[in-house]
Design a protein around this motif. Structure first.
Motif, PDB file in Angstrom:
ATOM      1  N   THR A  79       0.822  -1.216   0.000  1.00 46.10           N
ATOM      2  CA  THR A  79       0.000   0.000   0.000  1.00 46.10           C
ATOM      3  C   THR A  79       0.857   1.268   0.000  1.00 46.10           C
ATOM      4  OG1 THR A  79      -0.115  -0.099   2.411  1.00 46.10           O
ATOM      5  CG2 THR A  79      -1.951  -1.084   1.189  1.00 46.10           C
ATOM      6  N   PRO A  99      -4.741   4.665  -3.521  1.00 44.51           N
ATOM      7  CA  PRO A  99      -4.717   4.671  -2.054  1.00 44.51           C
ATOM      8  C   PRO A  99      -5.305   3.385  -1.481  1.00 44.51           C
ATOM      9  CG  PRO A  99      -5.461   6.797  -2.892  1.00 44.51           C
ATOM     10  CD  PRO A  99      -5.366   5.870  -4.071  1.00 44.51           C
ATOM     11  N   GLY A 100      -4.593   2.801  -0.530  1.00 43.47           N
ATOM     12  CA  GLY A 100      -5.061   1.583   0.118  1.00 43.47           C
ATOM     13  C   GLY A 100      -4.728   0.312  -0.654  1.00 43.47           C
ATOM     14  N   ARG A 101      -4.236   0.444  -1.878  1.00 44.15           N
ATOM     15  CA  ARG A 101      -3.937  -0.741  -2.670  1.00 44.15           C
ATOM     16  C   ARG A 101      -2.463  -0.806  -3.091  1.00 44.15           C
ATOM     17  NH1 ARG A 101      -8.153  -1.384  -7.398  1.00 44.15           N
ATOM     18  NH2 ARG A 101      -7.685  -3.602  -7.182  1.00 44.15           N
TER      19      ARG A 101
END
Ligand code: ZN
Ligand code: ZN
Length: 353
Positions: free
Chosen positions: A190, A322-324
């Motif tokens: 992330t 974002p977040g990945r």
């Protein structure tokens, strides 16, 4: 090489005549190095419109400057700007982007001298590199390629971003880097969504994409490359994202040509990413490299510049989720008549460890 620096000073002198200037006070150390060959940390130069140059440094660098720039008049002083400013006559340029307001206020204003801010004249000269500079960049880039080839097979899930960054840095140094071109970025999982992530104690995990943005400095010249590798297994979305960025990067490289508008070069990288629904690239997609890691020309949204042959530039589109995670692929290239030359030669296929 004195002849090389003399040639550069003569090009600057032509520019001064064009700008209706009698001299330029050069206080940017990088510009001083470019014009004189001086590599120390304290020096300035006054270049006149006929090419005559006075170089000032202090006692620590007297011997070194005698060796590095034997062909210019040397003045040893603690007060670089003051000493050179008093030698200046007529319409004299100063480097407003570099001089502090405090030092500007110390420039002597009298009838014989009129100070003007003509913009970044030496930086403009530095955009187009001579063959010797490109060779040094090629060496710097080669160190990065070799270091990555050595490090990639050793990358393991369970080690931290910081450990990996350290190993890459050590390898570049052992392969001849005099320094890092900039602090290495290792962004796993992330963290790949952060464009300029600083390596931390996060461990690499199976299924991570890991962005490595790094470069060696060699004889003052800065290499810059990014590869995003995968710690297997690779998910479909990761491979698709990678292929998209690789296609955008390839389109951007194909747009590099003498006479090309830098905004259109950026557009070549931006269009496929926008079309795929990932929105704007949150940074410029290229910059000049040389004695500094970021130089003109800048390739980015709305940045006007025209490319010329012998300009080394990076091409570096990316997508950040974002977040990945994220993917960026960056190469250092040289604009040539015809196809741009790649200085960084590591494969742009997805490397899986
Ligand atoms: Zn980079
Ligand atoms: Zn870059």
């Amino acid at each position: 090489v004195p002849e090389q620096h003399d040639r550069r000073r003569r090009r600057l002198a032509e520019l001064l005549v064009e700008q209706n200037l009698d001299a330029l006070l050069v206080t940017s150390l990088v510009n001083v190095r470019y014009l004189t060959g001086f590599t120390g940390s304290y020096g300035a130069a006054l270049v006149a419109a006929d090419g005559a140059t006075v170089f000032a440094t202090d006692g620590r660098y007297q011997t070194q400057s005698g060796e590095q720039c034997p062909d210019v008049e040397l003045v040893v002083t603690r007060d670089l700007v003051e000493t050179l400013a008093h030698r200046a006559r007529g319409r004299v340029g100063f480097e407003a982007h570099q001089l502090t307001v405090e030092t500007r206020d110390q420039l002597p204003d009298h009838e014989a001298t009129h100070w003007v801010a003509p913009g970044r004249l030496v930086e403009r000269l530095r955009e187009v590199k001579d063959d010797d500079e490109i060779e040094l960049l090629r060496q710097a880039c080669k160190i990065g390629d070799l270091a990555l080839a050595e490090v990639v097979p050793t990358i393991r899930a369970g080690e931290t971003e910081r450990q990996l960054a350290r190993r890459l840095d050590d390898t570049m140094r052992s392969l001849g880097a005099e320094e890092l071109a900039f602090p290495t970025i290792v962004a796993a999982g992330t963290h790949g969504a952060f464009v300029h992530h600083e390596p931390c104690d996060l461990e690499l995990s199976a299924g991570d994409l890991v962005a490595l943005d790094f470069g060696a400095r060699y004889a003052g010249y800065h290499a810059d490359m990014t590869r995003t590798i995968a710690v297997g297994p690779v998910a479909d979305w990761q491979r698709e994202l990678y292929e998209l960025v690789a296609a955008a990067q390839s389109a951007e490289r194909a747009a590099l040509a003498p006479g090309a508008d830098a905004r259109m070069v950026h557009e070549a990288a931006r269009a496929p990413i926008l079309a795929a629904g990932f929105g704007e690239i949150p940074h410029g997609t290229g910059h000049g490299i040389g004695l500094e890691i970021h130089e003109a020309p800048i390739i980015g949204y709305g940045r006007a510049a025209t490319l010329e042959a012998q300009m080394p530039v990076t091409v570096e589109p990316g997508v950040y989720l974002p977040g990945r995670g994220g993917v960026r692929i960056e190469d250092s290239c040289v604009v040539r008549d015809g196809t741009a030359e790649l200085l960084t030669t590591t494969t742009r296929e997805l490397l899986v460890v």
